[in-house]
Structure formats: C-alpha cells, structure tokens
Scaffold this active site. Structure first.
Site, short mmCIF file in Angstrom:
data_model
loop_
_atom_site.label_atom_id
_atom_site.label_comp_id
_atom_site.label_asym_id
_atom_site.label_seq_id
_atom_site.Cartn_x
_atom_site.Cartn_y
_atom_site.Cartn_z
N LYS A 11 6.95 -4.29 -4.28
CA LYS A 11 8.36 -3.94 -4.15
C LYS A 11 8.82 -4.08 -2.71
O LYS A 11 9.92 -4.52 -2.44
CB LYS A 11 8.58 -2.50 -4.63
CG LYS A 11 10.02 -2.04 -4.57
CD LYS A 11 10.89 -2.86 -5.51
CE LYS A 11 12.36 -2.51 -5.41
NZ LYS A 11 13.18 -3.59 -6.02
N HIS A 25 20.62 -36.08 -7.36
CA HIS A 25 19.81 -36.56 -6.25
C HIS A 25 18.32 -36.32 -6.47
O HIS A 25 17.54 -36.36 -5.53
CB HIS A 25 20.26 -35.91 -4.94
CG HIS A 25 21.69 -36.21 -4.60
ND1 HIS A 25 22.10 -37.46 -4.19
CD2 HIS A 25 22.81 -35.45 -4.67
CE1 HIS A 25 23.41 -37.44 -4.00
NE2 HIS A 25 23.86 -36.23 -4.29
N ASN A 35 -2.09 1.72 5.77
CA ASN A 35 -1.13 0.72 5.29
C ASN A 35 -0.73 -0.12 6.51
O ASN A 35 -0.35 0.45 7.53
CB ASN A 35 0.09 1.46 4.71
CG ASN A 35 1.13 0.51 4.17
OD1 ASN A 35 0.90 -0.69 4.07
ND2 ASN A 35 2.29 1.05 3.83
N GLY A 36 -0.86 -1.42 6.42
CA GLY A 36 -0.52 -2.28 7.57
C GLY A 36 -1.64 -3.28 7.82
O GLY A 36 -2.49 -3.50 6.95
N LYS A 71 14.62 -14.51 -10.46
CA LYS A 71 14.38 -13.42 -11.42
C LYS A 71 13.45 -13.89 -12.52
O LYS A 71 12.51 -13.19 -12.88
CB LYS A 71 15.69 -12.94 -12.07
CG LYS A 71 16.61 -12.03 -11.33
CD LYS A 71 16.10 -10.69 -10.91
CE LYS A 71 15.25 -10.76 -9.68
NZ LYS A 71 15.90 -10.58 -8.41
N GLU A 78 19.20 -17.09 -7.46
CA GLU A 78 18.78 -15.73 -7.82
C GLU A 78 18.33 -15.66 -9.29
O GLU A 78 17.33 -15.01 -9.60
CB GLU A 78 19.94 -14.76 -7.55
CG GLU A 78 19.72 -13.33 -7.98
CD GLU A 78 18.53 -12.63 -7.32
OE1 GLU A 78 17.93 -13.19 -6.39
OE2 GLU A 78 18.18 -11.53 -7.79
N CYS A 114 0.83 -1.21 0.00
CA CYS A 114 0.00 0.00 0.00
C CYS A 114 0.86 1.25 0.00
O CYS A 114 1.91 1.30 0.63
CB CYS A 114 -0.89 0.02 1.23
SG CYS A 114 -1.93 -1.42 1.39
N ARG A 164 5.51 0.30 -6.04
CA ARG A 164 5.46 -0.53 -4.84
C ARG A 164 4.59 -1.77 -5.07
O ARG A 164 4.64 -2.71 -4.29
CB ARG A 164 4.87 0.27 -3.67
CG ARG A 164 5.74 1.43 -3.24
CD ARG A 164 4.96 2.38 -2.36
NE ARG A 164 4.64 1.81 -1.07
CZ ARG A 164 5.33 2.01 0.04
NH1 ARG A 164 6.40 2.76 0.01
NH2 ARG A 164 4.98 1.48 1.18
N TRP A 174 -2.71 -2.89 -1.69
CA TRP A 174 -2.25 -4.24 -2.01
C TRP A 174 -2.98 -5.15 -1.02
O TRP A 174 -2.72 -5.09 0.18
CB TRP A 174 -0.74 -4.32 -1.83
CG TRP A 174 -0.13 -5.59 -2.32
CD1 TRP A 174 0.04 -5.99 -3.60
CD2 TRP A 174 0.43 -6.63 -1.51
NE1 TRP A 174 0.67 -7.20 -3.64
CE2 TRP A 174 0.92 -7.63 -2.38
CE3 TRP A 174 0.57 -6.83 -0.13
CZ2 TRP A 174 1.52 -8.79 -1.92
CZ3 TRP A 174 1.17 -7.98 0.32
CH2 TRP A 174 1.64 -8.95 -0.58
N GLU A 185 9.72 -14.60 -11.16
CA GLU A 185 8.90 -13.48 -10.68
C GLU A 185 8.44 -12.56 -11.80
O GLU A 185 7.38 -11.95 -11.68
CB GLU A 185 9.58 -12.70 -9.55
CG GLU A 185 10.74 -11.84 -9.95
CD GLU A 185 11.34 -11.08 -8.76
OE1 GLU A 185 10.59 -10.62 -7.89
OE2 GLU A 185 12.57 -10.94 -8.72
#
Ligand code: M6R
Length: 610
Positions: free
Chosen positions: A605, A506, A100-101, A487, A483, A2, A27, A74, A490
């Site tokens: 973000k 394995h 926000n929260g 990338k 990583e 948010c 964000r 969000w 996402e």
C-alpha cells in the site's frame, strides 16, 4: 510495506500485537513475526505468509508477556521466508529488533562485525542492527546509548524498535525515513508504524520525526535527538474510528472504498468550494499563495495512481490558470538532477504521504529552493510534514492496495487548486461559478454511476478470461485510460495498457483482433468525433469494445459491444466520473478470477523503499 507494532504495559502483549499486525496487513507483506520477553527470556515466533499462520503457531495460553514487538515484512534484502522475517536476535539471543527501511551500508557493517566474531543467520540488511547494538552493550553501554551509537554508524532509513531482557522495562524506538508513532495509553504505551495498528487501544499519538529516539516505558516516554538532547513532543488526538477502517459490510476494502466516493469526494470539497464567488478556499495554501501565483512554472511529482492524478491536474491548471505545468515521476525526478528554480512551485501528490521516491523528490526540490507543496491523504504523514504548504484530500483511510477514492479526491483537490489559481489570475466569476456548480454536483453523479454496479459486474464476467486489454482516451481522459489499465493489471494480473486514443495508429493497432478487448473512454466532449473514428478503426479489425459514454449519447451503442452510460459534466471534471466504471470493472474481474483484491501479490500500500 513493513509494519511495526510494540507494546509495554500490564496486559499480555501477544494478542495485542497479533491484532495490531492484522490491522497492518493492508500495507502488504510476505511474512510476519512476534518477539517478547517471558520469564526473563526473549522469545521469537515467525512465519512466512499471513498473520493468521503466525497466530496459529502461538499458543497464547503458554506465554504471558507484557513487553513485545511485532512486524510484518515486505522483502527487500533476502527472499520472503521464516528466517528472514523479523524480529532478529543478537548473538546471545537476549535482544530483539524489528526494522522498516533499508540499511545501505549493511555489507560494510556485516564485514566488520564478522571480523570480531559475530555470526549472521539471515540474508537481511536489518540483522546487522541487532549485532551492532549488541557490540555496544558488550562495551558496557546502556541499551539507549548502544542504540544511539549503532544508529550513528548506519546509513539508510529506519523505523526501528528494540527490546532487551537486560532492560525489560522499556522499548527503544527510532526513526529516520520510515514512519513511527508512539501510542500513549493509561499504564501502557505502544509504538507503531501506522496508527491503525493501535487505534483499538488509544487515540493519543505522538509522531516521531527523523533523527529522534524514544524510550517507551509503560507509564511514560522520553524522546531525544540522536545527539541526546531531550525533546518535548506534542500528543495528537486521532479522530479516525475503528469503524472507519473496517470493511463496513462490503466483501473487500476496495469495493467499500469505491462505494464511498460520493462521500469522500464531498469531504474533499467540504468548506472549500465557494459557489457564489465561483472560487475555492484552501487554508493550507494561504501562507504561500503569493509565491504560488507568481511562480513561473508548476511541476507535479508523484508515483503510480497519484502520478495519473497529476496528469489530469496538468491539463486542468494549464487550461484554466494558464501556468506552464509539467508532470514528473518522482522516482525519475529525484535522480536526474532536474533544473529547479526558486520560482518553481512543485506539488507532490501522495495518498500515503510516505512514498519514499516522492519524499526524496520533495527534499531535492526544497534543497533547490522551490516552493514544495503536498497533496496528501494521511494527516501528519512525512510528505505533509515536510511540505511548505499544501492540501489534504480528506478521502478517509484507504486500505485496499489499489487506490480508488484517493484518486478521485486528488482530482477534486487539483480542480480546487486550478479554480483558485484561475480566479486569482483573472478568470471571470461567472466561469468560476459554472465550474464550482459542476463540482458540487459530482457526488450525486458518482452515486448514479455506482448504481451500474451489477451491469458492470455482468460485463466483467464476459471479459474475465481476456489476456490483454487496451484502454484508450483523449484529452482529460487520457490519464484515465492509464489509471484504468493500472487498476486492472495490479489486481487481476491481466496485462493492460493505456494510450492516448490517437496514438493507437502509431503501433498498438497491430495488436487488435477479436481477442483484444479495447475500452474507450468516450464521453461527449470536444474530442468525441475523433474518438468515434478510433472506435471504428478497432471495430474494423474485429476488436471487442466497451465504451464509457455520455448518457445523452444514443449513437455509440451501434458501434460498440457494451456501453456504460454516465452523466455529463464539464470536460475538466469528467475523469472524476469516467474512472468509476473502470474501478468497478477491474474489481469485478479480479473477484471473478478469485484473486486477493485488497492485497495483490508483490504490491504494498505504501512504498516506503526506493
Ligand atoms: O501513497 P502514494 O499515493 O504516494 O502511492 C503511490 C503509488 O504507490 C500508488 O498510487 C500505487 O500505484 C497504487 N497501488 C495504485 O493503485
């Protein structure tokens, strides 16, 4: 996550808030809304989806308001839709809140307010705050006192802003666990969750701390604690320019940020790398260096990409400083009652400095007496302020949701920390000098790799329809495999997994066939021969292979389908180079699939909720 913006002054707040919300788009969000006081009435306009949709719904000429608040949501409680978008009204529709929260006890509050006749129109936890404040106003309290009383009943986190047409000369804002700043203007003031929302109007900001409430008028602001003591706040000058947060001619922030890495990596080292001495100078660790050098163990805790950086950091610190080092997901660390001693030093890595799990893990570590240190990008962020010392990575603002330049700068800072500790713990100056010289060469080597952009774009076009990918690396490059896979998944929504290459036999080897591309990170280092054997195992099963290889390696071309050749460096620094082609590959695949690279679905973000 948010985003919040508010305005009070003489101008029309509507375009200011809409532009501020656009600045907060990076964000990540699913809906947006705007609330303002016009001719003594409170108005709300909301929409699902992009801020541009909200903008289309508003006829700016219809309204002039000099007091308003805006929000990008969000979803956490209740699906993303117009109803659940903020701002939320009180019952009499004369008071508006944005939040926000997470309000953890919202069900209890909702039940008690329902019992005295309040009706709820949304599925959100946030709406209870509007009605709770309203209930105190109805008892004859001022807006400020009503907000304070309401917040005393709330459990959870908030960055909150409230406007009320009964006191239309102010915004009340409060913070606990979610970032909030005041922007100080000339005859106008702002509140925002993030300075980028207000940077077009002012560079003077005041950071609110947890437990602070502020009354923001057009020509002053008054900050108090929740127990009503007035506090004098310092005004900070922001050095970021708007240009720095624009796309700078690139089609996406992510590409701009990948291309900025020669400069961002240089900035991370600037003034810190002592080449003649073969060491590093990190002012943010000066006050804690003795404790750090005497610690029995280092723990690195983080989430996502920052956690991958932590894994590389573990290898660096153990190899050179010989201090036992462990890496922990912050989200697990905070909940498993970890054994922490006062002689533990714990680095919390977070680009945003606002990741809720990392912040909570840091508080847990501090409570248990450990030396809690931050490695952050955003100056003045919550983790940076909570830490007892630390190092800013100085990568510059990272807007794309997929972290790129922050990762390489985190690695540079970890290398500086490893170098500093190693030298103080007995590494010879010559060895330190060799590391420092190689670090100094990194920006030029990154620039050389970035010239392969078109070549990598071509490889992306060959693989854009793949449904799965395996990323394989060993030693320092195992975290790079993780990583690279993160990338890709996402931003392209292609399933990808990273593995230590030797683990392939394995289990994952069962997946290999002509439809399973494998990306090997195979520079010429001490594990090279082993990784060549792994490549042959995949080739024997008809897997298609892309290799990230050393420019001096001519043999590997015969074994794989595509090679991306990069310059050599010492193994400790190799991840700072090997990750660059993987960032570009993920970027080009996502672009070719027509996806929203900078704001991938379901992601934010800065993850400021658990
Ligand atoms: O701001 P932080 O570094 O604390 O964020 C941690 C993760 O949320 C973040 O790295 C995330 O994994 C990125 N989207 C990865 O690109």
């Amino acid at each position: 996550m948010c985003g919040i913006i508010g305005y009070i002054g003489e101008k029309n707040c509507i375009p200011i808030i809409i532009n501020g919300l656009k600045r907060l788009e990076y964000r990540g969000y699913d809906s947006a809304g705007l609330g303002f006081i016009h001719n003594g009435n409170a108005h709300v306009i909301k929409s699902k989806g992009k801020v541009s949709i909200l903008e289309e719904k508003i006829n700016s000429n219809q309204y002039f308001s000099s007091l308003g608040i805006g929000h990008t949501r969000w979803a956490t409680h209740g699906i993303p839709n117009e109803t659940n978008a903020h701002p939320h009204f009180n019952e009499s529709k004369n008071l508006l809140i944005i939040h926000n929260g997470i309000i953890e006890n919202y069900q209890t509050i909702k039940t008690s307010l329902s019992n005295i006749g309040y009706k709820f129109y949304t599925e959100t936890d946030s709406e209870v705050i509007a009605h709770l404040i309203d209930s105190f106003i109805h008892k004859g309290n001022t807006l400020l006192k009503s907000v304070r009383l309401a917040l005393s009943e709330v459990e959870g986190t908030y960055g909150l802003a409230v406007i009320y047409n009964g006191e239309a000369d102010k915004i009340i804002a409060a913070r606990k666990g979610s970032p909030l700043v005041i922007g100080v203007g000339d005859g106008e003031n702002f509140i925002a969750s993030d300075v980028s929302a207000i940077l077009a109007h002012t560079k003077q900001v005041v950071y609110l701390e947890d437990g602070e409430i502020v009354e923001v008028y057009k020509d002053k602001f008054v900050t108090r604690t929740t127990s009503d003591e007035e506090i004098q706040k310092e005004i900070h000058e922001i050095s970021l320019s708007l240009d720095e947060i624009d796309k700078g001619g690139y089609s996406h922030f992510m590409l701009k940020e990948i291309m900025e890495q020669p400069e961002s990596v240089r900035n991370s080292m600037r003034g810190r790398l002592l080449i003649p001495e073969g060491s590093a100078k990190l002012g943010g660790l000066d006050n804690v260096i003795e404790r750090l050098l005497n610690c029995k163990r280092i723990i690195i805790s983080a989430c996502g990409t920052s956690w991958h950086a932590g894994l590389v950091g573990e290898y660096m610190i153990e190899k050179y400083a010989q201090i036992p080092t462990e890496v922990e997901y912050a989200s697990e660390f905070r909940y498993r009652n970890p054994i922490i001693h006062p002689d533990d030093a714990i680095f919390f890595i977070s680009q945003s400095g606002e990741t809720a799990d990392t912040l909570a893990a840091m508080k847990e570590a501090k409570n248990k007496g450990a030396l809690a240190l931050g490695i952050c990008n955003v100056v003045g962020s919550s983790i940076a302020r909570e830490s007892l010392g630390g190092v800013y990575i100085h990568a510059g603002p990272e807007i794309g949701v997929a972290s790129t330049k922050a990762f390489t700068s985190q690695l540079v800072v970890l290398a500086l920390i490893a170098l500093l500790l190693s030298r103080k713990l007995g590494m010879k100056a010559e060895e330190g000098k060799c590391i420092a010289e190689h670090m100094d060469q990194l920006p030029d080597k990154i620039a050389q790799i970035l010239k392969l952009n078109s070549e990598i774009e071509f490889i992306a076009s060959e693989f854009q329809d793949a449904k799965n990918f395996l990323y394989l690396g060993r030693g320092f490059n195992f975290p790079v495999a993780l990583e690279g896979a993160l990338k890709l998944k996402e931003i392209s929504y292609i399933h990808a997994e990273g593995y230590p290459a030797a683990e392939m036999k394995h289990g994952p080897i069962a997946l290999i066939d002509e439809n399973m591309p494998a990306i090997f990170i195979a520079p010429k280092d001490s594990t090279y021969d082993k990784i060549i054997s792994n490549i042959q195992e995949v080739k024997a099963r008809k897997g298609r292979i892309i290799a990230i290889a050393s420019e001096s390696d001519s043999e590997i071309d015969h074994l794989v389908d595509y090679t991306i050749k990069i310059p050599d460096t010492i193994s400790m620094l190799m991840p700072i180079l090997t990750v660059i082609p993987l960032q570009l590959l993920a970027y080009h695949i996502a672009v070719k699939k027509g996806l929203n690279v900078d704001q991938p679905r379901n992601l934010a973000k800065s993850v400021t909720v658990e």
